[in-house]
Design a protein around this motif. Structure first.
Motif: not given
Ligand code: NAP
Ligand code: MG
Length: 833
Positions: A541-549, A796-803, A810-815, A821-826
């Motif tokens: 699994p890929i663990l990331v801040k803001g998503i708790s098991p 972790a900074e709130g940029n994520m896909t809907g799932d 996280l509080e400051n989520k941006k769907v 999302f891919l552009n953000e990563i690039a």
């Protein structure tokens, strides 16, 4: 003063005698009427003239006129190096060679700038012409800008020789002076005038331009060599230890000054004496000389001389065989320059109208049929044994400013310049791509993951990596079309290259068979690949801040190792008719049989299954797990049901124990990690109570089921990676999820989807990192890790896909949708560098 007068007298006498000898005394017609200054000027002009040579040229001039076409048999094609076919790596290698030479001070640049802007309606040197860009920069300034950029890249300033003419020398120097040399170091710029040669009237006479001035014209671009020597530049270049001289014209606004690739391409071929740039002609009638061999010597054949059949000839690839036009950009090795400075070149004769001063009438006379003499730079090539030609893209490098309108016009050149600068600005990021050595095996797949696949490559990988893959299309359509051969081929390719990355694929079922009109229910590609590669699937699994098991105690990832061979996935099963009896029959190689009753179904109908595994596969599985635990530096757990399957699972347990004792125990102890076996039910309890951070080896079915449980419990199936490691050390990376059909149907309707690409992206980074590790490319490993870090940081900074937004605390989520999302990563990867 008196001395001066006497010597002037003497000079006059000598000149008169020489001129009379050659029948050219007409040049002195106005001498008596000249001032002392005028006399000096005129005598200096006359003394410069090589009269025997002029006589010889006149004798040849008449014969030259015939000209005409060349015998086609004399010509053979000269194959260029096409810069567009160079891989990014090759390009980088050549550029590095060039830059290194520039840094070492081995290159000087020469611009031929003797012309006036008359034809453009510009009163001044051509280089001072403003082509009408928004910046209103002159050609000279555009060239200086480029030279500055290369000098910056190389960390050394390139010496620049500007060849002027008698007509524009002073104005050119003044232009640079008054513009502060456009920021280029003044001591790196050297102006020198081109040598002039007098033309002859049809009767072989020299003429005056003015009472105190002999009529002369520039001796052609090939005269450059003679002029270099005459003006002392050759000695200077030698003293500076310059090894290469790049020569270009002033009027091409797209010319690449001190182009490192061009220089590198020459350096790369020590046997070549010079290199020239070409562009591909558009049609057989293009008015430009083309590169070819003539009588075995490299050179340029003019469009007026080339036989029509050669001009029109095309090769198997549909391209013109004699299609590489002379762009007027060359690099010569200095020893060649030295040679040509000594020998010079033959003059070409042009029959032209000549205007001159008529002493009799005091006015201007004009005569047709006169002779002008020019040396052509491309003749230099005939003096060479080897010439390399680098073909470049016309739209990138050839925009001459010759005419006010029409062909080679200012307007056209300006537009080409603007288009080019826009294109290059766009591809700036693409400059320093990471090179790969061995291709990845790329297994493309189906539905939404196929879309994700392409976008990941285009957005996050290809802008940074010169991606090399061997592509296999494992879409259900292509598997059906190839009778699933493509899957087998892709697995075999993985054995050849060692690392594969796989997109999720549809496993055929009756519904899919109807949907795609399949010939049959093909086996799952993963099963086919695993059967060929053998080995173990590791899922993490890929663990990331803001998503708790979902299990609060889990702090670290639990990696599952799933045995990928045998058991129920290679089982046979059957219905047992009423009253039947099912037996296992084991036939030894010697023919003897053993029978074990599975069940006597006397009481009614039932079902039966036979499954197997091999000691070899289990041993491979065990070794893969021990090795992977060592790689990760974590404990290894192995679970099975040996209390129930007293032969089958006990065999697994025994093989693990033996291999541990004999091969891994010491290394485990050294690393401070442990191995232990436990019953599968006990393992479940321990897993739930643990804080994670270990490798859990599971039998095939257990691994299948528990990995889905773990993925969900860690947050999302879209955050689970999967890698198949074969006992021979082959790796196949993929995402753990499927083809996400529900999202695909939305996508087909044109709706943006918020599909999570992370697991697929991590399959790519896993594969690239492994490739980099195996091939010794630390930049590639670093890039892969950087992409992973950037992805996790973005989330972790709130940029994520809907799932993920659904489960993130996280509080400051941006769907974001997939593209965002891919552009953000690039963007983050680009920034990180
Ligand atoms: P799936 O494709 O994994 O999708 C199941 C659901 O999980 C999706 O509908 C979606 O939920 C969610 N999901 C999975 N991945 C996601 C992602 N990256 N981003 C956002 N949501 C995601 O499984 P499936 O629908 O059972 O199977 C579909 C096809 O995939 C089948 O043909 C199967 O054979 C194939 N498959 C292939 C592999 C493989 O090649 N390794 C593995 C498994 C399945 P929502 O709809 O709620 O958004
Ligand atoms: Mg499963």
């Amino acid at each position: 003063m008196a001395d001066d007068m006497r010597s002037l007298e003497k000079r006059y006498e000598e000149a008169r005698k020489r001129l009379e000898e050659y029948g050219q005394a007409g040049l002195l017609a106005c001498y008596g009427a000249l001032s002392e200054e005028g006399r000096k000027r005129l005598l200096a002009d006359i003394e410069e003239i090589d009269l025997p040579m002029m006589k010889e040229l006149y004798a040849k001039a008449g014969k030259h006129e015939a000209g005409g076409e060349i015998d086609p048999n004399e010509l053979t094609p000269l194959k260029p190096l096409d810069s567009e076919t160079l891989s990014d790596c090759e390009r980088e290698r050549l550029e590095t060679l060039g830059l290194k030479a520039i840094a070492d001070g081995k290159l000087a640049v020469l611009t031929m700038a003797g012309g006036q802007g008359t034809r453009l309606g510009h009163d001044g040197p051509k280089g001072t012409f403003d082509i009408g860009l928004p910046s209103h920069k002159s050609l000279f300034e555009l060239h200086t800008d480029k030279l500055k950029r290369v000098s910056e890249r190389a960390g050394a300033c390139v010496p620049w020789y500007i060849m002027t003419s008698e007509i524009n020398h002073a104005a050119t120097v003044e232009f640079f002076e008054s513009h502060g040399y456009f920021g280029y170091p003044k001591d790196k710029v050297r102006f020198f005038p081109q040598t002039m040669i007098p033309p002859l009237t049809p009767d072989g006479k020299l003429q005056l331009e003015a009472p105190d001035k002999v009529l002369k014209s520039p001796n052609g671009n090939g005269g450059m060599f003679v002029s270099l020597k005459k003006q002392g530049c050759l000695d200077e270049l030698r003293a500076m230890n310059v090894e290469y001289l790049m020569v270009t014209g002033v009027d091409n606004c797209l010319i690449k000054m001190a182009d490192p690739l061009f220089l590198g391409a020459l350096i790369d071929e020590p046997a070549c004496e010079a290199i020239a740039k070409s562009y591909l002609k558009r049609g057989p009638g293009e008015k430009s000389g083309v590169f070819c061999y003539r009588g075995g010597k490299p050179g340029v054949v003019e469009y007026t001389e080339i036989p029509k059949e050669c001009a029109e000839m095309t090769g198997a690839d549909g391209q013109y065989v004699y299609g590489d036009c002379n762009l007027l950009a060359y690099v010569f090795r200095m020893d060649v320059v030295g040679k040509l400075c000594e020998t010079g070149m033959d003059y070409h004769v042009a029959v032209k109208k000549i205007k001159y001063f008529d002493p009799a009438s005091g006015g201007e006379l004009e005569r047709t049929g006169g002779y002008k003499f020019e040396m052509f730079l491309f003749d230099a090539f005939r003096a060479l044994n080897s010439l390399k030609v680098l073909r470049v893209k016309r739209t990138d490098e050839f925009a001459p400013v010759k005419n006010p309108t029409g062909e080679d016009s200012v307007e056209l050149a300006r537009q080409m310049y603007l288009d080019y600068t826009e294109r290059s600005a766009r591809s700036m990021n693409n400059n320093a791509k990471i090179c790969m050595k061995t291709p990845l095996v790329e297994m493309d797949g189906d539905e939404m993951t196929r879309i994700i696949w392409k976008k990941i490559k285009e957005t996050v990988i290809e802008p940074f990596v010169d991606l090399k893959t061997e592509y296999y299309d494992l879409s259900i359509q292509n598997r059906d079309a190839t009778d699933d051969q493509v899957t087998v081929d892709s697995a075999l390719a993985t054995k050849k290259y060692g690392v594969a990355v796989k997109c999720a694929t549809i496993t055929a079922n009756p519904q899919r068979q109807v949907e795609f009109g399949l010939k049959k229910l093909w086996k799952s590609p993963n099963a086919t690949i695993r059967a060929i590669l053998d080995g173990t699937v590791f899922r993490a699994p890929i663990l990331v801040k803001g998503i708790s098991p979902l299990v609060p105690g889990w702090k670290k990832p639990i990696v599952i190792a799933r045995h990928a061979y045998g058991d129920i996935y290679a089982a046979v099963d059957a219905k047992v008719p009423q009253g039947g009896k099912a037996e296992l029959v084991i036939t030894d190689p010697d023919g003897s049989e053993r029978r074990v009753t599975v069940k006597d179904f006397a009481g009614g109908p039932g079902i039966v299954m036979g499954m197997h595994n091999t000691d070899a596969s289990v041993a491979n599985f065990a070794r893969a797990c021990f090795q992977y635990a060592l790689d990760l530096g974590v404990d290894l757990w192995f679970s099975a049901k040996d209390t129930i399957l007293k032969t089958y699972d006990v065999e697994f347990r025994k093989i693990f124990a033996e291999i541990y004792e004999n091969e891994f125990k010491t290394r485990f102890e050294e690393k401070g990690i442990s191995y232990f076996y436990t019953l599968v039910d006990d393992a479940i309890a321990r897993v739930m109570k643990s804080e994670g951070g270990f490798l859990w080896a599971c039998k095939n079915y257990d691994g299948d089921v528990f990995s889905d449980m773990l993925a969900t419990a860690f947050g999302s199936l879209a955050m689970m990676t999967s890698v198949l490691v074969s006992p021979d050390g082959y790796y196949e990376f993929e995402a753990a999820h499927g083809t996400i059909p529900r999202h695909y149907h939305k996508y087909l309707k044109g709706e943006p989807t918020s599909t999570n690409p992370v697991a697929t992206l991590f399959a790519w980074t896993g594969a690239l990192a492994k490739r980099g590790e195996l091939d010794g490319i630390p930049e590639l490993v670093k890039f892969a890790h950087s992409v992973e870090e950037c992805t996790l940081e973005a989330i972790a900074e709130g940029n994520m896909t809907g799932d993920l937004a659904l489960i993130s605390t996280l509080e400051n989520k941006k769907v974001m949708n997939l593209d965002e999302f891919l552009n953000e990563i690039a963007a983050r990867v680009a920034k990180k560098g």
